[in-house]
Design a protein around this motif. Structure first.
Motif, PDB file in Angstrom:
ATOM      1  N   PHE A  46      49.769  65.756  11.094  1.00 48.92           N
ATOM      2  CA  PHE A  46      50.560  66.457  12.084  1.00 48.92           C
ATOM      3  C   PHE A  46      51.793  66.472  11.297  1.00 48.92           C
ATOM      4  O   PHE A  46      52.040  65.522  10.450  1.00 48.92           O
ATOM      5  CB  PHE A  46      51.006  65.467  13.331  1.00 48.92           C
ATOM      6  CG  PHE A  46      49.890  65.504  14.106  1.00 48.92           C
ATOM      7  CD1 PHE A  46      49.864  66.254  15.436  1.00 48.92           C
ATOM      8  CD2 PHE A  46      48.962  64.483  14.485  1.00 48.92           C
ATOM      9  CE1 PHE A  46      48.937  66.252  16.206  1.00 48.92           C
ATOM     10  CE2 PHE A  46      48.139  64.242  15.143  1.00 48.92           C
ATOM     11  CZ  PHE A  46      47.954  65.245  16.252  1.00 48.92           C
ATOM     12  N   ASN A  47      52.360  67.676  10.916  1.00 45.66           N
ATOM     13  CA  ASN A  47      53.408  68.034  10.228  1.00 45.66           C
ATOM     14  C   ASN A  47      54.759  67.850  11.028  1.00 45.66           C
ATOM     15  O   ASN A  47      54.748  67.335  12.167  1.00 45.66           O
ATOM     16  CB  ASN A  47      53.337  69.255   9.666  1.00 45.66           C
ATOM     17  CG  ASN A  47      53.457  70.488  10.673  1.00 45.66           C
ATOM     18  OD1 ASN A  47      54.274  70.550  11.502  1.00 45.66           O
ATOM     19  ND2 ASN A  47      52.764  71.500  10.202  1.00 45.66           N
ATOM     20  N   VAL A  48      56.051  67.657  10.416  1.00 48.23           N
ATOM     21  CA  VAL A  48      57.179  67.767  10.982  1.00 48.23           C
ATOM     22  C   VAL A  48      57.350  68.681  12.238  1.00 48.23           C
ATOM     23  O   VAL A  48      58.264  68.164  13.302  1.00 48.23           O
ATOM     24  CB  VAL A  48      58.455  67.625   9.859  1.00 48.23           C
ATOM     25  CG1 VAL A  48      58.563  69.085   9.689  1.00 48.23           C
ATOM     26  CG2 VAL A  48      59.662  67.134  10.631  1.00 48.23           C
ATOM     27  N   ARG A  49      57.004  69.898  12.294  1.00 48.66           N
ATOM     28  CA  ARG A  49      57.058  70.784  13.368  1.00 48.66           C
ATOM     29  C   ARG A  49      56.248  70.317  14.558  1.00 48.66           C
ATOM     30  O   ARG A  49      56.508  70.515  15.685  1.00 48.66           O
ATOM     31  CB  ARG A  49      56.789  72.075  12.834  1.00 48.66           C
ATOM     32  CG  ARG A  49      57.931  72.762  11.927  1.00 48.66           C
ATOM     33  CD  ARG A  49      57.598  74.019  11.666  1.00 48.66           C
ATOM     34  NE  ARG A  49      57.384  74.970  12.663  1.00 48.66           N
ATOM     35  CZ  ARG A  49      58.274  75.923  13.103  1.00 48.66           C
ATOM     36  NH1 ARG A  49      59.476  76.025  12.326  1.00 48.66           N
ATOM     37  NH2 ARG A  49      57.944  76.698  14.235  1.00 48.66           N
ATOM     38  N   GLN A  50      55.104  69.515  14.271  1.00 48.38           N
ATOM     39  CA  GLN A  50      53.929  69.032  15.370  1.00 48.38           C
ATOM     40  C   GLN A  50      54.738  67.960  16.069  1.00 48.38           C
ATOM     41  O   GLN A  50      54.078  67.666  16.995  1.00 48.38           O
ATOM     42  CB  GLN A  50      52.769  69.079  14.744  1.00 48.38           C
ATOM     43  CG  GLN A  50      52.287  70.471  14.456  1.00 48.38           C
ATOM     44  CD  GLN A  50      51.045  70.370  13.581  1.00 48.38           C
ATOM     45  OE1 GLN A  50      50.823  69.604  12.730  1.00 48.38           O
ATOM     46  NE2 GLN A  50      49.834  71.068  13.850  1.00 48.38           N
ATOM     47  N   VAL A  51      55.072  67.041  15.340  1.00 46.25           N
ATOM     48  CA  VAL A  51      55.817  65.666  15.550  1.00 46.25           C
ATOM     49  C   VAL A  51      56.430  65.498  16.844  1.00 46.25           C
ATOM     50  O   VAL A  51      55.995  64.830  17.674  1.00 46.25           O
ATOM     51  CB  VAL A  51      56.356  64.995  14.459  1.00 46.25           C
ATOM     52  CG1 VAL A  51      57.029  63.726  14.945  1.00 46.25           C
ATOM     53  CG2 VAL A  51      55.474  64.618  13.527  1.00 46.25           C
ATOM     54  N   PRO A  52      57.520  66.542  17.368  1.00 45.28           N
ATOM     55  CA  PRO A  52      57.955  66.477  18.382  1.00 45.28           C
ATOM     56  C   PRO A  52      57.008  66.892  19.738  1.00 45.28           C
ATOM     57  O   PRO A  52      57.256  66.313  20.781  1.00 45.28           O
ATOM     58  CB  PRO A  52      59.134  67.646  18.394  1.00 45.28           C
ATOM     59  CG  PRO A  52      59.294  67.824  17.066  1.00 45.28           C
ATOM     60  CD  PRO A  52      58.196  67.602  16.512  1.00 45.28           C
ATOM     61  N   LEU A  53      56.023  67.784  19.431  1.00 50.85           N
ATOM     62  CA  LEU A  53      55.149  68.101  20.493  1.00 50.85           C
ATOM     63  C   LEU A  53      54.207  66.713  20.824  1.00 50.85           C
ATOM     64  O   LEU A  53      54.080  66.574  22.045  1.00 50.85           O
ATOM     65  CB  LEU A  53      54.312  69.044  20.135  1.00 50.85           C
ATOM     66  CG  LEU A  53      54.875  70.403  19.898  1.00 50.85           C
ATOM     67  CD1 LEU A  53      54.076  71.523  19.339  1.00 50.85           C
ATOM     68  CD2 LEU A  53      55.599  70.901  20.899  1.00 50.85           C
ATOM     69  N   LEU A  54      53.921  66.053  19.840  1.00 44.95           N
ATOM     70  CA  LEU A  54      53.157  64.712  19.819  1.00 44.95           C
ATOM     71  C   LEU A  54      54.023  63.893  20.820  1.00 44.95           C
ATOM     72  O   LEU A  54      53.561  63.044  21.586  1.00 44.95           O
ATOM     73  CB  LEU A  54      52.706  64.504  18.592  1.00 44.95           C
ATOM     74  CG  LEU A  54      52.019  63.040  18.691  1.00 44.95           C
ATOM     75  CD1 LEU A  54      50.643  63.128  19.465  1.00 44.95           C
ATOM     76  CD2 LEU A  54      51.580  62.721  17.124  1.00 44.95           C
ATOM     77  N   LEU A  55      55.123  63.638  20.538  1.00 47.13           N
ATOM     78  CA  LEU A  55      56.267  62.800  20.977  1.00 47.13           C
ATOM     79  C   LEU A  55      56.314  63.142  22.589  1.00 47.13           C
ATOM     80  O   LEU A  55      56.158  62.168  23.318  1.00 47.13           O
ATOM     81  CB  LEU A  55      57.449  62.646  20.374  1.00 47.13           C
ATOM     82  CG  LEU A  55      57.408  61.875  18.972  1.00 47.13           C
ATOM     83  CD1 LEU A  55      58.968  62.223  18.244  1.00 47.13           C
ATOM     84  CD2 LEU A  55      57.325  60.565  19.225  1.00 47.13           C
ATOM     85  N   ALA A  56      56.540  64.209  22.776  1.00 44.85           N
ATOM     86  CA  ALA A  56      56.492  64.438  24.298  1.00 44.85           C
ATOM     87  C   ALA A  56      55.228  64.280  24.989  1.00 44.85           C
ATOM     88  O   ALA A  56      55.398  63.855  25.990  1.00 44.85           O
ATOM     89  CB  ALA A  56      56.841  66.164  24.416  1.00 44.85           C
ATOM     90  N   GLU A  57      54.163  64.627  24.448  1.00 45.38           N
ATOM     91  CA  GLU A  57      52.959  64.139  25.013  1.00 45.38           C
ATOM     92  C   GLU A  57      52.687  62.477  25.422  1.00 45.38           C
ATOM     93  O   GLU A  57      52.344  61.855  26.322  1.00 45.38           O
ATOM     94  CB  GLU A  57      51.709  64.595  24.321  1.00 45.38           C
ATOM     95  CG  GLU A  57      51.468  66.064  24.324  1.00 45.38           C
ATOM     96  CD  GLU A  57      50.252  66.747  23.752  1.00 45.38           C
ATOM     97  OE1 GLU A  57      49.118  65.803  23.423  1.00 45.38           O
ATOM     98  OE2 GLU A  57      50.213  67.763  23.281  1.00 45.38           O
TER      99      GLU A  57
END
Length: 93
Positions: A46-57
């Motif tokens: 996961f890159n820095v742009r995907q991390v917020p999506l992962l955190l939300a999940e």
């Protein structure tokens, strides 16, 4: 789980593991696309742009699927967000 730099250097790592079969195997892919990308046998990055999506999940993950691993992933996500050229790796078998 690890945070790595562009050259593959390990910047941080988690201490506990993730029991993929017990916690993530039957997640709804439409509701949890980032977590559904994890594979117990392969690596997922996961890159820095995907991390917020992962955190939300992670925040809306049912309590019975949580545990120490969620806290550790959240902390590693913060490491990714703090600096450039950092990636969160889930390392499969």
């Amino acid at each position: 789980m690890q945070v790595r730099g562009d050259l593959g250097d390990v910047v941080a790592r988690a201490g506990c593991g993730l029991d993929w079969f017990a916690l993530l195997a039957k997640l709804d892919q439409a509701a949890f696309p980032m977590l559904s990308a994890l594979d117990p046998y392969g690596d997922a990055v996961f890159n820095v742009r995907q991390v917020p999506l992962l955190l939300a999940e992670l925040e809306r993950l049912p309590a019975e699927r949580g545990g120490q691993w969620v806290q550790e992933v959240s902390e590693l996500c913060q490491v990714v967000e703090r600096d450039t050229h950092r990636y969160l790796w889930f390392v499969g078998d």
